[in-house]
Design a protein around this motif. Structure first.
Motif, mmCIF file in Angstrom:
data_model
loop_
_atom_site.group_PDB
_atom_site.id
_atom_site.type_symbol
_atom_site.label_atom_id
_atom_site.label_comp_id
_atom_site.label_asym_id
_atom_site.label_seq_id
_atom_site.Cartn_x
_atom_site.Cartn_y
_atom_site.Cartn_z
ATOM 1 N N GLN A 1 -0.161 12.596 -0.063
ATOM 2 C CA GLN A 1 -0.602 11.964 1.025
ATOM 3 C C GLN A 1 -1.234 13.039 2.555
ATOM 4 O OE1 GLN A 1 3.060 10.170 2.815
ATOM 5 N NE2 GLN A 1 3.231 8.882 1.171
ATOM 6 N N ASN A 2 -1.527 12.205 3.185
ATOM 7 C CA ASN A 2 -2.987 13.675 4.182
ATOM 8 C C ASN A 2 -4.414 13.771 3.475
ATOM 9 O OD1 ASN A 2 -0.583 13.184 6.463
ATOM 10 N ND2 ASN A 2 0.313 14.297 5.537
ATOM 11 N N ARG A 3 -4.865 14.176 2.083
ATOM 12 C CA ARG A 3 -5.579 13.953 1.850
ATOM 13 C C ARG A 3 -6.856 13.139 1.440
ATOM 14 N NH1 ARG A 3 -3.356 16.755 -4.265
ATOM 15 N NH2 ARG A 3 -1.868 17.906 -3.373
ATOM 16 N N GLY A 4 -6.761 12.680 2.381
ATOM 17 C CA GLY A 4 -7.560 11.332 2.006
ATOM 18 C C GLY A 4 -7.690 9.952 0.963
ATOM 19 N N GLN B 1 4.316 2.378 12.102
ATOM 20 C CA GLN B 1 4.205 3.548 12.079
ATOM 21 C C GLN B 1 3.200 4.132 11.024
ATOM 22 O OE1 GLN B 1 6.544 2.731 10.457
ATOM 23 N NE2 GLN B 1 6.977 3.691 8.369
ATOM 24 N N VAL C 1 1.441 5.422 -0.774
ATOM 25 C CA VAL C 1 0.496 6.798 -1.828
ATOM 26 C C VAL C 1 1.782 7.786 -1.834
ATOM 27 C CG1 VAL C 1 -0.695 9.120 -1.793
ATOM 28 C CG2 VAL C 1 -1.950 6.979 -0.975
ATOM 29 N N GLY D 1 -5.175 7.835 0.939
ATOM 30 C CA GLY D 1 -5.184 6.566 0.874
ATOM 31 C C GLY D 1 -5.740 5.888 1.377
ATOM 32 N N LYS D 2 -6.550 6.371 2.393
ATOM 33 C CA LYS D 2 -8.532 6.075 3.019
ATOM 34 C C LYS D 2 -8.968 5.647 1.635
ATOM 35 C CE LYS D 2 -11.705 7.292 5.900
ATOM 36 N NZ LYS D 2 -11.902 8.280 6.687
ATOM 37 N N VAL E 1 0.940 -1.100 0.175
ATOM 38 C CA VAL E 1 0.083 0.109 -0.259
ATOM 39 C C VAL E 1 1.087 1.127 -0.130
ATOM 40 C CG1 VAL E 1 -1.794 1.018 1.059
ATOM 41 C CG2 VAL E 1 -1.673 -1.501 1.079
ATOM 42 N N ARG F 1 -7.995 3.088 11.679
ATOM 43 C CA ARG F 1 -9.116 3.874 11.288
ATOM 44 C C ARG F 1 -10.189 3.693 10.115
ATOM 45 N NH1 ARG F 1 -7.204 9.953 12.378
ATOM 46 N NH2 ARG F 1 -6.005 9.245 13.904
HETATM 47 C C1 LIG Z 1 0.171 4.658 4.993
HETATM 48 C C2 LIG Z 1 -0.131 5.598 3.608
HETATM 49 C C3 LIG Z 1 -0.996 5.001 2.775
HETATM 50 C C4 LIG Z 1 -1.393 6.295 4.026
HETATM 51 O O1 LIG Z 1 -2.072 7.623 2.449
HETATM 52 P P1 LIG Z 1 -2.460 8.718 3.351
HETATM 53 O O2 LIG Z 1 -2.749 9.340 1.495
HETATM 54 O O3 LIG Z 1 -1.589 10.292 3.208
HETATM 55 O O4 LIG Z 1 -3.225 8.962 4.523
HETATM 56 P P2 LIG Z 1 -5.056 9.026 3.752
HETATM 57 O O5 LIG Z 1 -4.760 10.651 4.536
HETATM 58 O O6 LIG Z 1 -6.157 8.929 3.427
HETATM 59 O O7 LIG Z 1 -4.800 9.113 5.933
HETATM 60 C C5 LIG Z 1 -6.282 8.820 6.112
HETATM 61 C C6 LIG Z 1 -6.605 8.587 7.299
HETATM 62 O O8 LIG Z 1 -5.683 7.807 8.714
HETATM 63 C C7 LIG Z 1 -4.385 9.075 8.994
HETATM 64 N N1 LIG Z 1 -3.391 8.474 8.664
HETATM 65 C C8 LIG Z 1 -2.875 8.667 7.565
HETATM 66 N N2 LIG Z 1 -1.447 8.406 7.766
HETATM 67 C C9 LIG Z 1 -1.270 7.577 9.233
HETATM 68 C C10 LIG Z 1 0.113 7.669 10.136
HETATM 69 N N3 LIG Z 1 1.826 7.217 9.624
HETATM 70 N N4 LIG Z 1 -0.357 7.546 11.590
HETATM 71 C C11 LIG Z 1 -1.325 8.014 11.769
HETATM 72 N N5 LIG Z 1 -2.652 8.070 11.295
HETATM 73 C C12 LIG Z 1 -2.351 8.693 9.969
HETATM 74 C C13 LIG Z 1 -5.126 9.920 8.483
HETATM 75 O O9 LIG Z 1 -4.524 11.353 9.473
HETATM 76 C C14 LIG Z 1 -6.436 10.031 8.005
HETATM 77 O O10 LIG Z 1 -7.220 10.061 9.461
HETATM 78 P P3 LIG Z 1 -9.294 10.629 9.728
HETATM 79 O O11 LIG Z 1 -9.192 9.852 8.250
HETATM 80 O O12 LIG Z 1 -8.721 10.701 10.708
HETATM 81 O O13 LIG Z 1 -8.796 12.021 8.994
HETATM 82 C C15 LIG Z 1 0.626 6.712 3.405
HETATM 83 O O14 LIG Z 1 1.210 7.537 4.031
HETATM 84 C C16 LIG Z 1 1.963 5.572 2.468
HETATM 85 O O15 LIG Z 1 2.337 5.700 0.645
HETATM 86 N N6 LIG Z 1 3.544 5.807 3.698
HETATM 87 C C17 LIG Z 1 4.110 5.314 2.601
HETATM 88 C C18 LIG Z 1 4.594 4.403 2.432
HETATM 89 C C19 LIG Z 1 3.615 3.211 3.645
HETATM 90 O O16 LIG Z 1 4.178 3.388 4.701
HETATM 91 N N7 LIG Z 1 2.730 1.875 3.251
HETATM 92 C C20 LIG Z 1 2.112 1.056 4.811
HETATM 93 C C21 LIG Z 1 2.916 0.040 4.754
HETATM 94 S S1 LIG Z 1 1.886 -1.085 5.429
#
Ligand SMILES: CC(C)(COP(=O)(O)OP(=O)(O)OC[C@H]1O[C@@H](n2cnc3c(N)ncnc32)[C@H](O)[C@@H]1OP(=O)(O)O)[C@@H](O)C(=O)NCCC(=O)NCCS
Length: 175
Positions: free
Chosen positions: A119-122, A150, A114, A124-125, A112, A157
Motif C-alpha cells: 500500500q501507499n505506492r500508487g 476511511q 491491496v 491501488g490507484k 477493492v 482522488r
Molecule cells: C484503499 C486501498 C485499496 C488503497 O490502496 P493503496 O495502494 O494504498 O493506495 P495508493 O497508494 O494507490 O493511493 C492513491 C492515492 O490515494 C491516497 N490514499 C490511499 N489510501 C487512502 C486513505 N485511506 N485515505 C486517504 N487517502 C488515501 C494516497 O495518499 C494517494 O494519494 P495521491 O494520489 O495524492 O498520492 C488500500 O489501502 C486497501 O486495500 N485498504 C484495505 C481494504 C479497503 O479498505 N478497501 C476499500 C474498501 S471500500
C-alpha cells in the motif's frame, strides 16, 4: 501501453516502462529498498486461487466469507481484476477488485484490496484506473462503488463523487 505511461508518470516509485503481457499489463517497478526489479502484473483472468484471495483479504482484516459464495461472486462478476507481484518466475497476489454490471450502462466496483505491504505506492490507484479503463473500453459510463468511511478520500482522488446532485446510496438488509 499509452495508458500506463500516462498513468505512472506521476507515481513516485513506478517507472513508465510498460510492456504487454498475455492477458494483462506488465509494469516494471523499481523496488526502493533494494536494487532488484519486480514486475507488477495486472490481469482480468478470473481463474484465481480462492485461498490466495482469502489470504489477501485476511491481511487487511476483512471478515471471512464462504468460499463457495466468493467463487460464485467471481464467476458472475462482469470484470475481475487481479494484481500480482512477479519475482524470479513466481507470482503472488497483491491486489484485487471486481465489478458487476448490466453490460450496458452501469457497473459497480466491489472488493477493492491491496496487500498492506504494497500500500501507499500508487498501486491501488493504478489497479482502480486499470479497472475503470476496462469498463470505459466497453462504454460503461456510470461507475459506482460503496466506500468504507476511511477510504472515501482514496476514491475521491480517483474522481468518484459522494452524493452527486444529492443522490443517496440506500441499503436494505434483512432484519
Ligand atoms: C484503499 C486501498 C485499496 C488503497 O490502496 P493503496 O495502494 O494504498 O493506495 P495508493 O497508494 O494507490 O493511493 C492513491 C492515492 O490515494 C491516497 N490514499 C490511499 N489510501 C487512502 C486513505 N485511506 N485515505 C486517504 N487517502 C488515501 C494516497 O495518499 C494517494 O494519494 P495521491 O494520489 O495524492 O498520492 C488500500 O489501502 C486497501 O486495500 N485498504 C484495505 C481494504 C479497503 O479498505 N478497501 C476499500 C474498501 S471500500
Amino acid at each position: 501501453m499509452v495508458f500506463w505511461k500516462k498513468l505512472f508518470t506521476s507515481a513516485g516509485s513506478i517507472t513508465p516502462d510498460a510492456v504487454s503481457d498475455l492477458d494483462g499489463e506488465v509494469l516494471t517497478v523499481t523496488n526502493n529498498t533494494t536494487t532488484s526489479e519486480t514486475e507488477i502484473v495486472f490481469s482480468t483472468d478470473r481463474d484465481i486461487d480462492l485461498y490466495e484471495l482469502e489470504d489477501l483479504c485476511d491481511r487487511v482484516g476483512w471478515a471471512r466469507r464462504p468460499l463457495r459464495k466468493v467463487k460464485k461472486a467471481i464467476q458472475h462478476s462482469f470484470l475481475v481484476v487481479s494484481m500480482w507481484e512477479v519475482k524470479a518466475g513466481r507470482r503472488v497476489l497483491i491486489g484485487f477488485a471486481r465489478a458487476t454490471s448490466d453490460h450496458a450502462f452501469n457497473a459497480t466496483i466491489w472488493d477493492v484490496v491491496v496487500d498492506p505491504k504494497y500500500q501507499n505506492r500508487g498501486l491501488g490507484k493504478a489497479m482502480m484506473q486499470f479497472t475503470i479503463q476496462n469498463l470505459r473500453n466497453v462504454d460503461i459510463s456510470n461507475i459506482t462503488l460503496f466506500a468504507d468511511p476511511q477510504v472515501v478520500e482514496f476514491y475521491r482522488r480517483l474522481g468518484f463523487m459522494v452524493d452527486p446532485e444529492g443522490i443517496k446510496g440506500m441499503f436494505w438488509y434483512p432484519s
